[in-house]
Every structure is written in structure tokens, then in C-alpha cells.
Enzyme design. Structure first.
Site, short mmCIF file in Angstrom:
data_model
loop_
_atom_site.label_atom_id
_atom_site.label_comp_id
_atom_site.label_asym_id
_atom_site.label_seq_id
_atom_site.Cartn_x
_atom_site.Cartn_y
_atom_site.Cartn_z
N PHE A 30 1.96 1.65 0.89
CA PHE A 30 1.23 0.65 0.11
C PHE A 30 -0.24 1.04 -0.01
O PHE A 30 -0.92 1.27 0.99
CB PHE A 30 1.36 -0.70 0.83
CG PHE A 30 0.72 -1.86 0.15
CD1 PHE A 30 1.28 -2.40 -0.99
CD2 PHE A 30 -0.43 -2.45 0.66
CE1 PHE A 30 0.72 -3.51 -1.62
CE2 PHE A 30 -1.01 -3.54 0.04
CZ PHE A 30 -0.44 -4.07 -1.11
N SER A 45 5.40 3.90 6.31
CA SER A 45 4.85 2.56 6.15
C SER A 45 5.68 1.72 5.16
O SER A 45 6.87 1.55 5.37
CB SER A 45 3.38 2.66 5.73
OG SER A 45 2.73 1.42 5.84
N MET A 46 5.08 1.23 4.07
CA MET A 46 5.89 0.53 3.08
C MET A 46 6.97 1.45 2.52
O MET A 46 8.05 0.98 2.13
CB MET A 46 5.03 0.01 1.92
CG MET A 46 5.85 -0.74 0.86
SD MET A 46 4.92 -1.23 -0.59
CE MET A 46 4.77 0.34 -1.47
N ASP A 102 -1.47 2.11 16.31
CA ASP A 102 -1.40 2.01 14.86
C ASP A 102 -2.22 0.79 14.47
O ASP A 102 -1.90 -0.33 14.88
CB ASP A 102 0.06 1.88 14.43
CG ASP A 102 0.25 1.89 12.93
OD1 ASP A 102 -0.63 1.40 12.19
OD2 ASP A 102 1.31 2.37 12.47
N HIS A 126 -1.77 5.45 12.18
CA HIS A 126 -0.77 5.02 11.20
C HIS A 126 -0.28 6.15 10.28
O HIS A 126 0.91 6.35 10.11
CB HIS A 126 -1.34 3.88 10.34
CG HIS A 126 -0.34 3.34 9.37
ND1 HIS A 126 0.84 2.75 9.77
CD2 HIS A 126 -0.33 3.32 8.01
CE1 HIS A 126 1.53 2.38 8.69
NE2 HIS A 126 0.84 2.71 7.62
#
Length: 259
Positions: A25, A93-94, A194, A224
């Protein structure tokens, strides 16, 4: 709008085994490009699309929703499946959430998945107020470049568009409900430190998927965006080993490519 330097989508036709890579994202393909290059060097076919609204300016992302982002990776998966005998999907992530939805919906068409710091929920005290706040405040400070490695840099937005964030929140709720439909072998790598996605998201995912072949790996030296961080090489190697375990032809092709 022109695409930011480094944020371009990437595609390489290699062998019969393919990998779809899904970025995060407000991020871009740049965060996964070293991973893509590693797989290409080992003879794999790789697709790394640029999600709609990403890679230009954050205002463009205000006009997109999760349906647009998912449609793009779904389209890329269809193309890859037509080209390859086996397909794996990897996500950050996303991109991990997108990967999980693809896995839930496409079943045996996906041989296995690899998740890096996958998102499961929009956290923070303001999250419940997104439906209202997004109409009053267009954006908040960005979340890109959470990298421990000195000099590490992610090509992403310096602002989070709140209409898009609200859509992300809805999408993650949908994916969470579909997790029991995920049955493929999976590797989940996550960073204890993260600052974007807390470890509880990985725990939630591992607790709800129906996969029986599951490997969890801690990335102790990374934040992250671990694919651009100290543990990047480990991510790349573990993911390639995973592919070779379920598609031995990839190991043979890799030996030829390496030679």
C-alpha cells in the site's frame, strides 16, 4: 502522470514456473525488484505489476479502491497461468493480503504462497473513524521506507490518502474472513521490529489459514520493508528453495540459467 523512476512494472519470461509479486500500500514495484531479479537469474518467469494509483502521486491513489488493486493482480495471475505450468504468488504488506485473497479464490491454480510482513488490519486509534475523517482530511503522513539498513530507501508516497486507506481497511476485513479458504503451502516471514504492520497480524493469519504446510521465519535484522533490508537475501533464498520444493523443474532450470 509519469511513473516515478524505479516504480515501473516489470515482467520477464523465463521457464515454465512463474512467480507473481505483489507490492504494498502506497509502495511500488521498486520494493520487490531485487527479489524479482533474484528469481529471474534462477530461470523463473516473473510478473511484478504496478497497482493502480501507485507509483505516481498520492492524489492519484485517492481515486482508486481495493477492487482496482485486486483486479490488477488477478489479471496478472491469469496471464501468468496461461504462460506457466506452475504459479506461485509472493507479497509484501498489503501485497500479502492481495496474495491471500488470490490464494483463497484460485485454489489449486496457485502452487504456493510467500508472505513478507503481511497486513491483516488497519491499526491505530484513528482507524475506526476513517469513514468520517476521510471526508475532512485528505491525507496523513506516509508509511514508506521503514527500513533498518542504513541508506535503505523505498519508492513510495510521503502521504497516505485516506479514501484509499478506508478502502484498504474494508479489504483487509474481507481477506480476514476468507483466510480459512487458503489451503496452499505457505512461507510467512515477518519482522519482530515492524513500525507499519505489527507481528500480531502475522499471528492472526497463521492462526486462521487452513494450510497444513506452513513455515514461519523471523526477520530479526529488518523493519517493515524487509525485501530492501538486511534480511533481503534470506527472503530471496528461502522463497526460491520453497519454489524448488514444490516445482523441482525450477531447480533444474535454475542450474541451467546459473551455468
Amino acid at each position: 502522470m509519469p511513473v516515478l523512476p524505479g516504480a515501473e512494472p516489470y515482467r520477464h519470461d523465463g521457464g515454465e514456473v512463474g512467480v507473481l509479486l505483489c507490492h504494498g500500500f502506497t509502495g511500488s514495484p521498486q520494493s520487490l525488484r531485487p527479489w524479482a531479479d533474484y528469481l529471474v537469474e534462477r530461470g523463473l518467469t516473473v510478473s511484478l505489476p504496478l497497482l493502480p494509483g501507485h507509483g505516481t502521486r498520492w492524489q492519484d491513489m485517492q481515486l482508486t479502491r481495493w477492487q482496482d488493486w485486486y483486479a490488477e493482480v488477478d489479471r496478472a495471475l491469469t496471464e501468468l497461468s496461461a504462460r506457466c505450468s506452475r504459479v506461485f504468488v509472493f507479497g509484501l504488506s498489503m501485497g500479502g493480503a492481495l496474495t491471500l485473497r488470490l490464494a483463497a479464490r484460485h485454489g489449486d491454480a496457485i502452487t504456493g504462497i510467500v508472505l513478507v510482513n503481511p497486513a491483516n488490519k488497519v491499526h491505530g486509534p484513528a482507524a475506526p473513524f476513517l469513514p468520517l475523517v476521510r471526508h475532512l482530511v485528505p491525507s496523513t503522513p506516509g508509511i514508506s521506507s521503514d527500513i533498518a539498513k542504513e541508506g535503505g530507501y523505498e519508492v513510495g508516497y510521503d502521504r497516505v490518502p485516506l479514501h484509499a486507506a478506508h478502502s484498504l481497511r474494508n479489504f483487509l476485513r474481507l481477506v480476514d474472513a476468507e483466510l480459512p479458504q487458503v489451503t496452499q503451502p505457505l512461507v510467512l516471514l515477518h519482522s519482530p521490529q515492524d513500525h507499519v504492520v505489527p507481528p500480531v497480524d502475522s499471528a492472526r493469519i497463521l492462526g486462521r489459514v487452513s494450510s497444513t504446510d506452513v513455515t514461519e521465519i523471523l526477520l530479526e535484522q529488518s523493519y517493515h520493508v524487509a525485501t530492501l533490508d538486511h534480511d533481503a537475501e534470506r527472503i530471496f533464498q528461502e522463497s526460491h528453495d520453497f519454489v524448488c520444493r514444490f516445482a523441482p523443474e525450477a531447480a533444474e532450470k535454475g542450474s541451467s540459467a546459473g551455468g
